[in-house]
Design a protein around this motif. Structure first.
Motif, PDB file in Angstrom:
ATOM      1  N   HIS A  37       5.615  -4.048  -3.332  1.00 52.04           N
ATOM      2  CA  HIS A  37       4.292  -4.616  -3.127  1.00 52.04           C
ATOM      3  C   HIS A  37       3.956  -6.025  -2.204  1.00 52.04           C
ATOM      4  N   ASN A  55      -8.860   7.124   0.895  1.00 45.63           N
ATOM      5  CA  ASN A  55      -9.746   7.197  -0.157  1.00 45.63           C
ATOM      6  C   ASN A  55      -9.943   9.083  -0.386  1.00 45.63           C
ATOM      7  N   SER A  92     -11.922  -5.638 -10.691  1.00 48.83           N
ATOM      8  CA  SER A  92     -10.434  -5.122 -10.372  1.00 48.83           C
ATOM      9  C   SER A  92     -10.052  -5.679  -9.000  1.00 48.83           C
ATOM     10  N   THR A  95      -7.370  -1.418  -3.879  1.00 49.52           N
ATOM     11  CA  THR A  95      -6.169  -1.434  -3.565  1.00 49.52           C
ATOM     12  C   THR A  95      -6.189  -0.196  -2.583  1.00 49.52           C
ATOM     13  N   ASN A 123      -8.349   2.386  -3.556  1.00 50.99           N
ATOM     14  CA  ASN A 123      -9.283   2.106  -4.028  1.00 50.99           C
ATOM     15  C   ASN A 123     -10.289   1.052  -4.211  1.00 50.99           C
ATOM     16  N   GLU A 152      -4.732  -6.071  -3.722  1.00 53.28           N
ATOM     17  CA  GLU A 152      -3.280  -5.066  -4.136  1.00 53.28           C
ATOM     18  C   GLU A 152      -2.275  -3.917  -2.832  1.00 53.28           C
ATOM     19  N   LEU A 154       0.463  -1.773  -1.567  1.00 51.47           N
ATOM     20  CA  LEU A 154       0.912  -1.064  -1.932  1.00 51.47           C
ATOM     21  C   LEU A 154       1.390  -0.747  -0.584  1.00 51.47           C
ATOM     22  N   ILE A 165      -0.474   8.128  -5.545  1.00 52.61           N
ATOM     23  CA  ILE A 165      -0.311   7.167  -5.877  1.00 52.61           C
ATOM     24  C   ILE A 165      -2.268   7.327  -5.940  1.00 52.61           C
ATOM     25  N   ARG A 169      -4.571   6.513  -9.192  1.00 49.01           N
ATOM     26  CA  ARG A 169      -5.200   5.152  -8.756  1.00 49.01           C
ATOM     27  C   ARG A 169      -6.564   5.373  -9.438  1.00 49.01           C
ATOM     28  N   ASN A 170      -7.036   6.688  -9.299  1.00 49.12           N
ATOM     29  CA  ASN A 170      -7.902   6.946  -9.681  1.00 49.12           C
ATOM     30  C   ASN A 170      -8.437   7.636 -10.524  1.00 49.12           C
ATOM     31  N   THR A 171      -6.995   6.890 -12.044  1.00 52.32           N
ATOM     32  CA  THR A 171      -7.122   8.033 -13.566  1.00 52.32           C
ATOM     33  C   THR A 171      -8.363   8.470 -13.879  1.00 52.32           C
TER      34      THR A 171
END
Length: 398
Positions: A37, A55, A92, A95, A123, A152, A154, A165, A169-171
Motif C-alpha cells: 500500500h 472501474n 477523498s 484509488t 475509485n 491511494e 493498492l 477490492i 471500494r464502492n461500498t
C-alpha cells in the motif's frame, strides 16, 4: 503522465506518475498477504488520463453512461473552482490498483517517478472525468493545472482479490443496492421460500437497517451449496466456489442478474422459470437451517480446545457453552454437502443426508484440511483445492 492507455487495451497497462510525495504505508496484514500500500501526492494532470478498465462504473459524464451528473458531482466541480488549494483536504482522492510498483530515486526537489504495472483507477473515475472537463474549460489557468491530489495505491496481483477490492471500494453503491433491490421486490420470492420452510415469522433483510436474516449471507450459502448440475448451467457459478466465500457484494449483483435474466425469459414465454432461481427459492429455508446448524454445532467445541491454533475456527462462549464457526471454515464445508441435495418431482429442492454419513468424521476431516492450510482461515477458504477435497470426501457417503 507519460502514457495514455485506453481501457479497452488488452496489453499490460503500465502507468507513470510524477509525484511530489511517495510514502510506503503497507500494513503488517498486507505484507503477510504479499500485497503493498502506498500513498502518493501528485498534480491533478497526472491522473486525468489514467485508465479505468477495472472501474465498476462508467463515468457519469461519459457518452457510454445513461446516468447524469448528480448534485454531488456538481458540488465537487464547484468546490474545485472555488478553492483548488483546498481540494486535496475536502475530497477523498483517487484509488488505484496495480500488480507492482517501482519508485525511482528522488530527483531535484524530491520529485519521484512512480511506475505502476497493470494499473487501473478503481475509485474516482467520475471525479476524474468531471475535472478533466473543468480543466478543458480553464485551459492554461495555472492555479487549476498545478493542483495536487492524493492517490491511494493498492498493490495486489491476485485477479479475484482485485475484483473484490474494486467492489468493496464502492461500498456506498453496494449498500444502497440492497435497499434498491428490496424496494423493487427482487427478494420477495426468496423470502416466500424462506417462510415456506421456516414459518411465517421468518423475514429476509431488504434494506441495510432491517433486523432479519441477512440476504447476502443467505445468497452466499445458497451459492456454495448449489448442486453441480445447476452450477454448470450458470456461467458465473461454474468452477468458482471460492467466490462464495469472499464475494459478499458480488453475490448480490449475481442474484440481480439471475432475476433480470428470468424476466427477459418471461417476455418470450410467460411460464418460464429459471432453474437456478427455482433452486434458490425452494431451498432458501433449508440452506439457512444448514448454515445455522453447522455454524453452532457443539461438536466444534472439543476441536476448538485442541490448541490455540485451532481456536481460529470460531468463537466459543464459555458462559452459555455456545459456538460460532467462522464463515471461512463453514463455506468450504457447505460446498461438500451439495451431494445430499436432491430435486423432488415438484421441482423443489431439499436435502437428505445418507444413513452412512459420519458427521464427526467430516468435521475432523475439515479440521485436518484446515491444519494443512497452516491454520489460516483465509488461506483455507480461498484455496479451491480444499473445496474439491471436501467435495470428494463427502461423495463417498452418497
Amino acid at each position: 503522465m507519460s502514457n495514455n492507455i485506453n481501457a479497452d487495451q488488452t496489453a499490460n497497462k503500465t502507468e507513470k506518475l510524477t509525484a511530489v510525495v511517495v510514502k510506503n504505508t503497507t500494513s503488517p496484514e498486507e505484507k503477510k498477504n504479499g500485497s503493498m500500500h502506498y500513498t502518493i501526492v501528485c498534480s491533478l494532470k497526472e491522473i486525468l488520463n489514467f485508465n479505468v478498465f477495472e472501474n465498476l462504473r462508467v463515468a457519469y459524464t461519459s457518452d457510454e453512461s445513461i446516468k447524469r451528473i448528480t448534485p454531488k458531482h456538481k458540488e465537487i466541480y464547484q468546490s474545485f473552482e472555488d478553492a483548488p488549494n483546498r481540494f486535496i483536504q475536502r475530497h477523498s482522492g483517487f484509488t488505484v490498483i496495480c500488480n507492482d510498483i517501482k519508485v525511482s530515486s528522488p530527483q531535484e526537489y524530491g520529485i519521484n517517478t512512480v511506475t505502476l504495472d497493470n494499473a487501473s483507477l478503481i475509485n474516482g473515475a467520475q471525479t476524474q472525468d468531471l475535472l478533466k472537463t473543468l480543466l478543458e474549460d480553464y485551459e492554461g489557468v495555472e492555479a487549476y493545472e498545478s493542483v495536487n491530489i492524493r492517490v491511494e495505491v493498492l498493490v495486489e496481483k491476485a485477479p479475484d482479490e482485485r475484483i473484490e477490492i474494486a467492489i468493496a471500494r464502492n461500498t456506498s453503491t453496494n449498500v444502497s443496492n440492497l435497499s434498491i433491490m428490496g424496494k423493487k421486490s427482487y427478494f420477495d420470492p426468496l423470502e416466500v421460500g424462506l417462510k415456506n420452510i421456516l414459518g411465517k415469522d421468518a423475514s429476509l433483510q431488504k434494506s441495510e437497517t432491517d433486523d432479519a436474516i441477512p440476504t447476502q449471507t443467505l445468497l452466499q450459502t445458497l451459492r456454495t451449496m448449489t448442486p453441480k448440475e445447476i452450477r454448470d448451467e450458470f456461467k458465473s457459478l461454474k468452477n468458482s466456489p471460492v467466490k462464495s466465500y469472499s464475494g459478499k457484494a458480488m453475490v448480490l449483483n449475481e442474484y440481480k442478474e439471475m432475476v433480470d435474466d428470468e424476466e427477459k425469459g418471461k417476455e418470450q414465454n410467460p411460464s418460464f422459470e429459471s432453474s437456478i432461481l427455482n433452486y434458490y427459492r425452494s431451498f432458501a429455508g433449508y440452506a439457512w437451517l444448514e448454515y445455522e446448524k453447522w455454524s453452532s454445532d457443539k461438536g466444534w467445541i472439543p476441536l476448538w480446545k485442541k490448541s490455540e491454533r485451532y481456536q481460529k475456527i470460531g468463537k466459543y462462549n464459555q458462559k452459555d457453552d455456545s459456538f460460532d464457526l467462522t464463515w471461512a471454515i463453514l463455506c468450504p464445508l457447505l460446498y461438500g454437502l451439495q451431494h445430499f441435495l436432491y430435486e423432488e418431482k415438484s421441482g423443489s429442492w431439499k436435502i437428505k443426508y445418507s444413513d452412512t454419513f459420519d458427521k464427526k468424521a467430516y468435521m475432523n476431516y475439515v479440521l485436518d484440511r484446515f491444519k494443512d492450510s497452516g491454520f489460516e482461515p483465509q488461506t483455507f477458504a480461498k484455496d479451491r483445492a480444499y473445496y474439491q477435497d471436501l467435495y470428494i470426501f463427502v461423495s463417498d457417503y452418497r
